[in-house]
Design a protein around this motif. Structure first.
Motif, PDB file in Angstrom:
ATOM      1  N   ARG A  79      45.213  29.584  53.374  1.00  0.00           N
ATOM      2  CA  ARG A  79      45.017  31.033  53.456  1.00  0.00           C
ATOM      3  C   ARG A  79      44.930  31.673  52.078  1.00  0.00           C
ATOM      4  N   ARG A  80      45.494  30.987  51.090  1.00  0.00           N
ATOM      5  CA  ARG A  80      45.529  31.541  49.734  1.00  0.00           C
ATOM      6  C   ARG A  80      45.387  30.404  48.737  1.00  0.00           C
ATOM      7  N   ARG A 103      42.655  34.664  50.102  1.00  0.00           N
ATOM      8  CA  ARG A 103      43.416  35.391  49.087  1.00  0.00           C
ATOM      9  C   ARG A 103      43.545  34.514  47.846  1.00  0.00           C
ATOM     10  N   SER A 104      43.815  35.152  46.722  1.00  0.00           N
ATOM     11  CA  SER A 104      44.035  34.405  45.485  1.00  0.00           C
ATOM     12  C   SER A 104      45.292  34.919  44.801  1.00  0.00           C
ATOM     13  N   ALA A 105      45.916  34.021  44.048  1.00  0.00           N
ATOM     14  CA  ALA A 105      47.134  34.374  43.310  1.00  0.00           C
ATOM     15  C   ALA A 105      47.198  33.512  42.063  1.00  0.00           C
ATOM     16  N   ALA A 123      39.527  34.198  41.657  1.00  0.00           N
ATOM     17  CA  ALA A 123      39.658  35.414  42.461  1.00  0.00           C
ATOM     18  C   ALA A 123      38.324  35.831  43.073  1.00  0.00           C
ATOM     19  N   ASP A 164      49.376  27.963  51.086  1.00  0.00           N
ATOM     20  CA  ASP A 164      48.713  27.988  49.780  1.00  0.00           C
ATOM     21  C   ASP A 164      48.045  26.653  49.482  1.00  0.00           C
ATOM     22  N   GLY A 216      41.435  41.517  43.695  1.00  0.00           N
ATOM     23  CA  GLY A 216      42.539  41.368  44.641  1.00  0.00           C
ATOM     24  C   GLY A 216      43.521  40.264  44.335  1.00  0.00           C
ATOM     25  N   ALA A 217      43.459  39.677  43.153  1.00  0.00           N
ATOM     26  CA  ALA A 217      44.380  38.592  42.818  1.00  0.00           C
ATOM     27  C   ALA A 217      45.819  39.097  42.761  1.00  0.00           C
ATOM     28  N   GLU A 218      46.731  38.303  43.287  1.00  0.00           N
ATOM     29  CA  GLU A 218      48.160  38.597  43.221  1.00  0.00           C
ATOM     30  C   GLU A 218      48.718  37.896  41.981  1.00  0.00           C
ATOM     31  N   CYS A 228      37.326  33.160  45.766  1.00  0.00           N
ATOM     32  CA  CYS A 228      38.205  33.268  46.938  1.00  0.00           C
ATOM     33  C   CYS A 228      37.813  34.470  47.789  1.00  0.00           C
ATOM     34  N   ARG A 229      37.563  35.579  47.140  1.00  0.00           N
ATOM     35  CA  ARG A 229      37.166  36.770  47.879  1.00  0.00           C
ATOM     36  C   ARG A 229      35.874  36.523  48.645  1.00  0.00           C
TER      37      ARG A 229
END
Length: 342
Positions: free
Chosen positions: A66-67, A92-94, A83, A141, A117-119, A86-87
């Motif tokens: 999911r991420r 999601r990206s982190a 990022a 992840d 949107g990266a965390e 992933c988008r």
């Protein structure tokens, strides 16, 4: 039962092959300088991370992630590319991030990353970034190492050598004597070296250090050997030593710090339409130009060919910055990443 929605593609395909051309303005009759420009490797965002991340994000999707969680310095092109892709892939990206010297380019790249949107999980010390990533890891992840430099990512550059070989045949150009590339996390250089060995090229692959340390050279050798092995080949340590050359002369004060020779290299690159960054490509291009000068002074017969493999995205950041917070809007918790000046 309602029809199943079509699966979203992992990432839009890259723009390959990337251009290969001779920089006649900066070479000579005795030493030819060639450019392999991976800056235009993708319409969304180019650079060397593309060949790695299209594979890595496809693997993340295959595993049902999911991420995607990764690691990088503030202003990391790898984290930004992760990022963006992933988008595009619906993930999601982190990233666990550590400081690097603050420049306008570093700040804009970081802002663009947030806009995608990266965390971000910040730490003020590079030595703690692996622990920060471990603490950030969540169920679902998929972890991508710094620079995308694991076996999957490295194979992207193993295959890139086949692309290069086809272009050389099409242009009726001999195999380069040297291939020069920035050495950061090791995957790009390791993949190129494995591809050179697999195809029996006589090229030496020169990695221009942007990070110091013998462990990085060991990682690069190991990635090259693994990529070659899974592709059906083998390499002895002597084979790797014959192909791999490590250049530390451009490092300066260290990662993220500009150098006078890198600044001069950026000025010369601009004359042939290349934009460089102080952290990676200015040092690598400076290393390529220094190699050309050494070969010019040498008494070896025949024409020598130096190929500089360009790794910085050529796509403008302005469209990405339209989605990004301004510098004034950055959360206080993230300002620890911008405490030092170059």
């Amino acid at each position: 039962m309602s029809p199943k929605a079509p699966a979203q593609p992992a990432v839009p395909p890259p723009s390959l092959p990337t251009p290969l051309y001779r920089a006649t303005e900066l070479g000579s009759a005795r030493v030819e300088l060639w450019i392999k420009n991976d800056g235009v490797s993708h319409a969304l965002y180019g650079g060397n991370k593309v060949r790695k991340l299209v594979r890595l994000i496809a693997e993340a999707k295959r595993r049902g992630a999911r991420r995607v969680l990764t690691i990088g310095a503030a202003g990391s092109h790898h984290v930004l590319t992760t990022a963006i892709f992933c988008r595009a892939a619906g993930l999601r990206s982190a990233a666990a991030m550590f400081p690097q010297p603050l420049t306008p380019h570093v700040l804009e790249t970081f802002r663009a990353t947030l806009g995608q949107g990266a965390e971000i999980y910040p730490t003020d010390r590079p030595s703690l970034v692996a622990l920060t990533a471990a603490r950030a890891f969540q169920r679902g992840d998929y972890f991508v190492p710094p620079g995308g430099s694991n076996l999957i990512g490295t194979l992207g550059y193993f295959d890139a050598v086949s692309e290069l070989a086809a272009q050389l045949v099409e242009l009726a150009v001999p195999v380069p004597d040297y291939i020069v590339v920035a050495l950061g996390s090791g995957g790009t250089m390791g993949g190129i070296a494995a591809g050179v060995l697999a195809r029996g090229f006589g090229s030496r692959v020169v990695g221009v250090h942007v990070l110091g340390g013998a462990p990085l050279r060991a990682v690069t050798r190991r990635l090259a050997a693994r990529a070659l092995r899974v592709s059906g080949g083998r390499a002895t340590r002597a084979d790797l030593e014959r192909v791999l050359t490590f250049d530390t002369a451009e490092l300066g004060q260290g990662y993220g710090h500009s150098t006078p020779q890198g600044t001069r290299a950026s000025e010369l690159a601009a004359q042939i339409g290349l934009t460089l960054d102080a952290t990676y490509t200015a040092k690598a291009f400076s290393g390529a130009l220094a190699l050309c000068r050494r070969l010019e002074r040498a008494s070896e017969p025949g024409v020598k060919r130096v190929l500089y493999w360009h790794t910085l995205s050529a796509q403008p950041l302005e469209p990405l910055l339209a989605l990004a917070p301004s510098e004034a809007e950055l959360p206080d918790a993230l300002r620890v990443l911008f405490t030092s000046k170059p």
